[in-house]
Design a protein around this motif. Structure first.
Motif, PDB file in Angstrom:
ATOM      1  N   ARG A   1       0.708  -0.769  -0.176  1.00 22.73           N
ATOM      2  CA  ARG A   1       0.078  -0.168  -0.054  1.00 22.73           C
ATOM      3  C   ARG A   1       0.765   1.220   0.229  1.00 22.73           C
ATOM      4  N   GLU A   2       2.322   1.202   0.224  1.00 16.83           N
ATOM      5  CA  GLU A   2       3.086   2.422   0.351  1.00 16.83           C
ATOM      6  C   GLU A   2       3.740   1.880  -0.903  1.00 16.83           C
ATOM      7  N   GLY A   3       3.873   1.466  -1.827  1.00 16.71           N
ATOM      8  CA  GLY A   3       5.115   1.156  -2.803  1.00 16.71           C
ATOM      9  C   GLY A   3       5.677  -0.054  -2.671  1.00 16.71           C
ATOM     10  N   PRO A   4       5.970  -0.634  -3.322  1.00 14.61           N
ATOM     11  CA  PRO A   4       6.951  -1.973  -3.454  1.00 14.61           C
ATOM     12  C   PRO A   4       6.723  -2.767  -2.050  1.00 14.61           C
ATOM     13  N   TRP A   5       6.917  -3.698  -2.156  1.00 16.12           N
ATOM     14  CA  TRP A   5       7.309  -4.191  -0.772  1.00 16.12           C
ATOM     15  C   TRP A   5       7.567  -2.625   0.750  1.00 16.12           C
ATOM     16  N   LYS A   6       6.661  -2.303   1.140  1.00 15.24           N
ATOM     17  CA  LYS A   6       6.674  -1.377   1.726  1.00 15.24           C
ATOM     18  C   LYS A   6       5.267  -1.514   2.686  1.00 15.24           C
ATOM     19  N   GLY A   7       5.105  -1.030   4.015  1.00 15.56           N
ATOM     20  CA  GLY A   7       3.906  -1.222   5.235  1.00 15.56           C
ATOM     21  C   GLY A   7       4.143  -2.133   5.894  1.00 15.56           C
ATOM     22  N   SER A   8       3.320  -2.718   6.279  1.00 21.65           N
ATOM     23  CA  SER A   8       3.067  -3.339   7.156  1.00 21.65           C
ATOM     24  C   SER A   8       1.573  -4.234   7.427  1.00 21.65           C
ATOM     25  N   ILE A   9       1.496  -5.293   8.286  1.00 17.93           N
ATOM     26  CA  ILE A   9       0.766  -6.348   7.936  1.00 17.93           C
ATOM     27  C   ILE A   9       0.298  -6.516   9.663  1.00 17.93           C
ATOM     28  N   SER A  10      -0.877  -6.157  10.232  1.00 19.65           N
ATOM     29  CA  SER A  10      -1.346  -6.200  11.437  1.00 19.65           C
ATOM     30  C   SER A  10      -1.565  -7.448  12.320  1.00 19.65           C
ATOM     31  N   SER A  11      -1.012  -8.233  13.356  1.00 13.81           N
ATOM     32  CA  SER A  11      -1.511  -9.020  13.955  1.00 13.81           C
ATOM     33  C   SER A  11      -3.243  -9.868  13.587  1.00 13.81           C
ATOM     34  N   ASP A  12      -4.248  -9.020  13.781  1.00 13.56           N
ATOM     35  CA  ASP A  12      -5.495  -8.579  13.539  1.00 13.56           C
ATOM     36  C   ASP A  12      -5.301  -9.405  12.280  1.00 13.56           C
ATOM     37  N   ALA A  13      -5.088  -8.377  11.257  1.00 18.97           N
ATOM     38  CA  ALA A  13      -4.905  -8.614  10.216  1.00 18.97           C
ATOM     39  C   ALA A  13      -5.046 -10.797   9.689  1.00 18.97           C
ATOM     40  N   LEU A  14      -3.345 -10.683  10.782  1.00 13.52           N
ATOM     41  CA  LEU A  14      -3.284 -12.294  10.769  1.00 13.52           C
ATOM     42  C   LEU A  14      -4.102 -12.811  11.109  1.00 13.52           C
ATOM     43  N   GLY A  15      -4.768 -12.458  12.210  1.00 16.02           N
ATOM     44  CA  GLY A  15      -5.225 -13.427  13.546  1.00 16.02           C
ATOM     45  C   GLY A  15      -3.983 -13.918  14.150  1.00 16.02           C
ATOM     46  N   SER A  16      -3.138 -13.785  14.489  1.00 15.57           N
ATOM     47  CA  SER A  16      -2.028 -14.399  15.038  1.00 15.57           C
ATOM     48  C   SER A  16      -1.492 -13.696  16.085  1.00 15.57           C
ATOM     49  N   GLU A  17      -0.114 -13.996  16.255  1.00 17.14           N
ATOM     50  CA  GLU A  17       0.348 -13.215  17.635  1.00 17.14           C
ATOM     51  C   GLU A  17       1.587 -13.108  17.244  1.00 17.14           C
ATOM     52  N   MET A  18       1.382 -12.421  15.273  1.00 22.80           N
ATOM     53  CA  MET A  18       3.229 -11.362  15.149  1.00 22.80           C
ATOM     54  C   MET A  18       2.419 -10.443  14.351  1.00 22.80           C
ATOM     55  N   PHE A  19       3.434  -9.709  14.255  1.00 14.52           N
ATOM     56  CA  PHE A  19       2.895  -9.041  12.653  1.00 14.52           C
ATOM     57  C   PHE A  19       3.766  -7.964  12.139  1.00 14.52           C
ATOM     58  N   VAL A  20       3.833  -7.916  11.149  1.00 17.33           N
ATOM     59  CA  VAL A  20       5.162  -8.013  10.080  1.00 17.33           C
ATOM     60  C   VAL A  20       4.982  -6.421   8.977  1.00 17.33           C
ATOM     61  N   LEU A  21       6.411  -5.903   9.290  1.00 16.71           N
ATOM     62  CA  LEU A  21       6.845  -4.734   8.054  1.00 16.71           C
ATOM     63  C   LEU A  21       7.671  -5.333   7.260  1.00 16.71           C
ATOM     64  N   PHE A  22       7.438  -4.274   6.255  1.00 19.21           N
ATOM     65  CA  PHE A  22       8.538  -4.341   5.015  1.00 19.21           C
ATOM     66  C   PHE A  22       9.023  -3.367   5.196  1.00 19.21           C
ATOM     67  N   PRO A  23       9.822  -2.607   5.434  1.00 17.22           N
ATOM     68  CA  PRO A  23      10.790  -1.629   5.327  1.00 17.22           C
ATOM     69  C   PRO A  23      11.675  -1.744   4.007  1.00 17.22           C
ATOM     70  N   ARG A  24      11.558  -0.265   3.801  1.00 12.64           N
ATOM     71  CA  ARG A  24      12.405  -0.388   2.740  1.00 12.64           C
ATOM     72  C   ARG A  24      13.310   0.885   2.520  1.00 12.64           C
ATOM     73  N   PHE A  25      14.733   0.645   2.758  1.00 11.44           N
ATOM     74  CA  PHE A  25      15.210   2.039   3.031  1.00 11.44           C
ATOM     75  C   PHE A  25      16.593   2.534   0.617  1.00 11.44           C
ATOM     76  N   GLU A  26      16.250   3.441   0.764  1.00 14.52           N
ATOM     77  CA  GLU A  26      17.197   3.281  -0.357  1.00 14.52           C
ATOM     78  C   GLU A  26      18.632   4.047  -0.006  1.00 14.52           C
ATOM     79  N   ASP A  27      18.600   4.741   1.313  1.00 14.65           N
ATOM     80  CA  ASP A  27      19.556   5.712   1.328  1.00 14.65           C
ATOM     81  C   ASP A  27      21.194   4.820   2.165  1.00 14.65           C
ATOM     82  N   VAL A  28      22.354   4.797   1.378  1.00 11.50           N
ATOM     83  CA  VAL A  28      22.974   3.618   2.531  1.00 11.50           C
ATOM     84  C   VAL A  28      23.126   5.152   3.542  1.00 11.50           C
ATOM     85  N   GLY A  29      23.117   3.959   4.730  1.00  9.24           N
ATOM     86  CA  GLY A  29      23.441   4.442   6.278  1.00  9.24           C
ATOM     87  C   GLY A  29      21.873   4.789   6.954  1.00  9.24           C
TER      88      GLY A  29
END
Length: 130
Positions: A24-52
């Motif tokens: 939803r915020e670009g290629p593999w950027k965003g998150s999926i909540s534990s509520d959406a997964l129905g599980s005791e975990m949530f997942v983030l998809f960070p993307r860092f363009e700049d070195v450092g």
């Protein structure tokens, strides 16, 4: 030795379409909540363009697992410092200060799995930033 099957009630599988979750915020950027997964975990998809670029030194009261999808990351987890590359998996244990930075060259994309139903993070003073 007993090989009895567990008596855990069956759960329904979960499918989250790319358009509704991770993209939803670009290629593999965003998150999926534990509520959406129905599980005791949530997942983030960070993307860092700049070195450092990367998260500041912080700690969670739960384990966090990192899957390097693309690029190279320099991790600090407690007293350990290491570089993880495409395809590698790293883990920061609960209550252990950690951070990672895009080591370059190019973009760093990770999948960060938080083993908790909610995001609990305490940012810390980073002596390396002084």
């Amino acid at each position: 030795m007993t090989t009895k099957a567990s008596r855990v009630p069956p759960r329904k599988p979960v499918l989250i379409r790319a358009a509704d979750g991770a993209h939803r915020e670009g290629p593999w950027k965003g998150s999926i909540s534990s509520d959406a997964l129905g599980s005791e975990m949530f997942v983030l998809f960070p993307r860092f363009e700049d070195v450092g670029a990367g998260p500041v030194l912080h700690v969670h009261p739960y384990d966090e697992v990192f899957i390097i999808q693309e690029g190279r990351a320099r991790f600090t987890v407690g007293e350990e410092v290491f570089v993880a590359e495409t395809g590698d998996v790293a883990m920061a244990p609960a209550n252990t200060p950690h951070k990672f930075k895009n080591e370059g060259p190019g973009v760093l994309r990770t999948i960060d799995i938080h083993l908790s139903t909610e995001w609990i993070q305490t940012d810390l003073h980073d002596p390396d930033a002084d």
